[in-house]
Design an enzyme around this catalytic site. Structure first.
Site: not given
Length: 295
Positions: A43, A84, A86, A113, A121, A156, A208
């Site tokens: 990841y 990721d 974002d 997300e 975060c 997410r 997570n």
């Protein structure tokens, strides 16, 4: 039969009944070490990528910086990289380009997300959540933009912290209905909430595991037994690296104390971990053969 690509392998693993464990990596070094240890999935942590460049995880990096870092990690043969992405870095237009760039970089899956931008975060306070209809539009754009069906979209939601678990579950299911492959409910805050996620979400779920974060910690066997398909461990290496470096640098600066040279690896061994034996073969493989000396 042709061997599976890392994307194809990850796609199959997610749909199996075995938990996929992806340690957090943040550069080519940590990616290589994960592969050396036998992991075929890793990841790329956004927090680690930010910290690698000297910034907190406050949404300060651009999409191209994130993709460049992902490219270093996907260059490691056989490693399926979950990255990721974002918020997708903007609206549906930006989301489309984000998918194209990550896909071109060889990434196997990305998560997107529902925070406003710049994001924070997932285990910090004061997050801003965008309306569900705006988020679902970006998920649809991401799904439509991919050219490889094995490239997976992870939806997410950070809404638990702001709107509660019920809304987070609603958003996760809406994202799956819009075409996302995996749901990622960020930061459930009690053991019962964690257990509720894979029961209430109608598709594969991601857990997570962040040390000291808002979500209670569980052993990997427990996470698998609860029904999660994928577990990411973003800071499992990063926190140890940072603590180790501080433990060396502080006495070095304070009183000139060098680390114990009798322990650890020497420079040759460091190169070996990075595949120096393979490069040594190439060093001489293409030279003209030397003529035999006349008798």
């Amino acid at each position: 039969m042709a061997a599976q690509t890392p994307r194809q392998r990850l796609h199959a693993q997610i749909n199996s009944k075995t938990l996929v464990v992806a340690p957090g990596v943040y550069d080519g070094l940590t990616g290589r070490l994960a592969a050396n240890a036998g992991f075929d999935v890793a990841y790329m942590t956004g927090a680690g990528t930010s910290i690698r460049k000297g910034y907190p995880d406050y949404g300060l990096l651009t999409m191209t910086e994130m993709v460049d870092n992902a490219s270093d990690i996907t260059a490691i043969d056989g490693l399926a990289v979950i990255a990721d992405a974002d918020t997708g870095y903007g609206n549906e237009l930006n989301m489309t380009r984000t998918v194209h760039e990550y896909e071109r970089a060889g990434v196997a899956a990305i998560h997107i997300e529902d925070q406003g931008f710049p994001k924070r975060c997932g285990h910090l306070d004061d997050k801003e959540i965008i309306p569900l209809e705006d988020y679902i539009a970006k998920i649809r754009a991401a799904v439509a933009a991919r050219t490889d069906p094995d490239f997976q979209i992870i939806a997410r939601t950070d809404s638990r912290a702001v709107m509660g678990l019920e809304e987070a579950i609603r958003r996760a299911n809406a994202s799956l209905e819009a075409g996302a492959d995996i749901a990622f409910v960020e930061a459930p805050q009690t053991p019962d909430e964690v257990r509720a996620v894979p029961k209430a979400v109608k598709g594969p779920c991601l857990f997570n595991l962040v040390y000291g974060g808002k979500t209670p910690a569980f052993e990997l066997a427990e996470i698998e037994a609860m029904g999660f398909a994928l577990a990411i461990l973003p800071d499992v290496l990063l926190r140890s690296v940072m603590m180790t470096c501080e433990g060396i640098l502080e006495p070095l600066k304070g009183n000139g104390t060098l680390p114990d040279q009798s322990k650890g690896m020497v420079v040759r061994e460091m190169f070996e971990r990075m595949g120096s034996a393979d490069w040594d073969v190439i060093r001489t493989a293409y030279a003209e053969p030397k003529a035999e000396a006349a008798e």
